[in-house]
Design an enzyme around this catalytic site. Structure first.
Site, PDB file in Angstrom:
ATOM      1  N   ASP A   1       0.844  -1.194   0.000  1.00  0.00           N
ATOM      2  CA  ASP A   1       0.000   0.000   0.000  1.00  0.00           C
ATOM      3  C   ASP A   1       0.879   1.243   0.000  1.00  0.00           C
ATOM      4  O   ASP A   1       1.827   1.341   0.802  1.00  0.00           O
ATOM      5  CB  ASP A   1      -0.894   0.026   1.244  1.00  0.00           C
TER       6      ASP A   1
ATOM      7  N   LYS B   1      -7.756   0.860  -4.842  1.00  0.00           N
ATOM      8  CA  LYS B   1      -8.946   0.362  -4.155  1.00  0.00           C
ATOM      9  C   LYS B   1     -10.189   1.153  -4.565  1.00  0.00           C
ATOM     10  O   LYS B   1     -10.109   2.360  -4.819  1.00  0.00           O
ATOM     11  CB  LYS B   1      -8.770   0.462  -2.634  1.00  0.00           C
TER      12      LYS B   1
ATOM     13  N   GLY C   1      -4.936  -2.206   9.089  1.00  0.00           N
ATOM     14  CA  GLY C   1      -4.577  -1.026   9.851  1.00  0.00           C
ATOM     15  C   GLY C   1      -4.285  -1.265  11.311  1.00  0.00           C
ATOM     16  O   GLY C   1      -4.161  -0.314  12.081  1.00  0.00           O
TER      17      GLY C   1
ATOM     18  N   LYS D   1      -6.806 -20.029   8.107  1.00  0.00           N
ATOM     19  CA  LYS D   1      -7.053 -21.362   8.666  1.00  0.00           C
ATOM     20  C   LYS D   1      -8.495 -21.790   8.427  1.00  0.00           C
ATOM     21  O   LYS D   1      -8.758 -22.960   8.096  1.00  0.00           O
ATOM     22  CB  LYS D   1      -6.716 -21.374  10.161  1.00  0.00           C
TER      23      LYS D   1
ATOM     24  N   GLY E   1      -2.875  -6.771   8.635  1.00  0.00           N
ATOM     25  CA  GLY E   1      -2.067  -6.788   9.848  1.00  0.00           C
ATOM     26  C   GLY E   1      -0.653  -7.310   9.697  1.00  0.00           C
ATOM     27  O   GLY E   1       0.052  -7.476  10.690  1.00  0.00           O
TER      28      GLY E   1
ATOM     29  N   GLY F   1      -0.092  -3.433   4.161  1.00  0.00           N
ATOM     30  CA  GLY F   1      -0.698  -2.110   4.186  1.00  0.00           C
ATOM     31  C   GLY F   1       0.103  -1.135   5.012  1.00  0.00           C
ATOM     32  O   GLY F   1       1.125  -0.608   4.583  1.00  0.00           O
ATOM     33  N   SER F   2      -0.349  -0.915   6.246  1.00  0.00           N
ATOM     34  CA  SER F   2       0.280   0.092   7.101  1.00  0.00           C
ATOM     35  C   SER F   2       1.608  -0.374   7.673  1.00  0.00           C
ATOM     36  O   SER F   2       2.398   0.443   8.148  1.00  0.00           O
ATOM     37  CB  SER F   2      -0.678   0.445   8.245  1.00  0.00           C
TER      38      SER F   2
END
Length: 337
Positions: A65, A122, A194, A206, A255, A276-277
């Protein structure tokens, strides 16, 4: 071949291609029309073969990102296979609140003009026209994302209407099958974007593979029941059971903040990862980007993952969010059906 011999060969190869270019120009001047070397339908834009084939080229890679050209260039230099352009990183979306929308088209085009790797963006769930605009400017992949504020909680975009491939998130197999039946060419786990907390992505992967393994051992009647339960085509359910995996490329997302996180998701069955972050909210984005790329590509080599993990410091990682502290209405993963 010696170095001198290799250079001589490259010189001859260059002269050969220059000769071909000159021949092409002379023939064009004479009005020569080039024949098609293959049937048009074999490579037509927007075919299932093309839309599913593009994500397959990204396997064992990282899509990062980014919000601007500088971040996109860092991602490219680190070895990312693509970038995803947003207005704000997921962490900032969560903190800012309000309505999260598609990134500015000017920013997306600026990124496209400054990097050579695939550029994605996005759109809000159900927002057809954001998707049409991204297709018009030529992005390589569209993410119908729960990170942005949905415009339609009940219906996702019919992705068969587009020539650009789409990626969608899922928490379990039924959700993935519905998105594929709508035309998604790629699936990712939703995780909880995030947060810098990979636990939800682990849970989703899973759950996905537990259901697939159960289907692989199921009788035909059970497959029919499952298709009805999921509101997904029986043929798609049967194909997934036979393959022992989803019939499209499946990335992990949500995450991922460390090289070890990325390697874990690959070990659980991911074909690649979205970050992402985790990179650009850290204090060491360049090193972290390189380390996560290395850990993703070499996830099955413990020595390489150790090397990748040593490239970053936990003190420089983004400050994570404990999922248990989030209120139900603050969860992004629950958006979409």
């Amino acid at each position: 071949m010696s170095v001198a011999g290799g250079l001589e060969y490259l010189e001859k190869l260059r002269d050969f291609f220059y000769g071909l270019a000159e021949l092409r120009d002379r023939l064009k001047e004479r009005g020569f029309t080039w024949p098609r070397p293959y049937p048009a339908e074999g490579v037509a834009a927007g075919t299932v073969k093309v839309k599913a084939g593009f994500p397959a080229m990204l396997r064992n890679g990282v899509i990062m990102d980014v919000t601007n050209v500088e971040q996109a260039q860092i991602a490219e230099e680190a070895g990312a296979v693509g970038v995803m352009v947003l207005d704000k990183l997921p962490y900032d979306v969560r903190k800012a609140g309000g309505v999260a929308r598609m990134a500015d088209l000017k920013v997306i085009e600026e990124v496209m003009s400054h990097v050579t790797i695939p550029v994605s963006a996005k759109v809000r769930i159900g927002h057809y026209y954001e998707a049409f605009l991204l297709q018009e400017i030529g992005v390589d992949l569209i993410d119908e994302s729960e990170v942005l504020t949905p415009v339609d909680d009940q219906h996702h975009i019919n992705k068969w209407l587009f020539t650009v491939p789409f990626v969608n998130g899922c928490r379990e197999l039924c959700e993935a099958l519905r998105r594929i039946s709508e035309g998604a060419s790629m699936i990712r786990s939703k995780g909880e974007a995030g947060t810098g907390n990979v636990s939800e992505a682990v849970k989703h992967f899973k759950a996905l593979y537990r259901a697939i393994n159960e289907l692989a051992a199921a009788e035909e009647e059970r497959l029919r029941d499952y298709a009805r339960q999921c509101q997904a085509p029986l043929e798609l359910v049967a194909l997934t059971a036979r393959l022992g995996r989803l019939p499209v490329i499946t990335f992990a997302a949500g995450g991922i903040a460390t090289p070890a996180d990325a390697a874990l998701m690959m070990w659980l069955g991911a074909d690649g990862v979205f970050v992402g972050s985790g990179i650009f909210k850290s204090q060491d984005p360049r090193q972290r980007a390189e380390a996560i790329v290395l850990a993703t590509a070499k996830w099955d080599d413990p020595e390489a993952v150790v090397e990748a993990q040593k490239m970053v410091s936990e003190r420089a990682a983004m400050v994570g969010i404990d999922i248990k502290t989030l209120k139900p209405e603050e969860l992004l993963q629950t958006r979409g059906l």
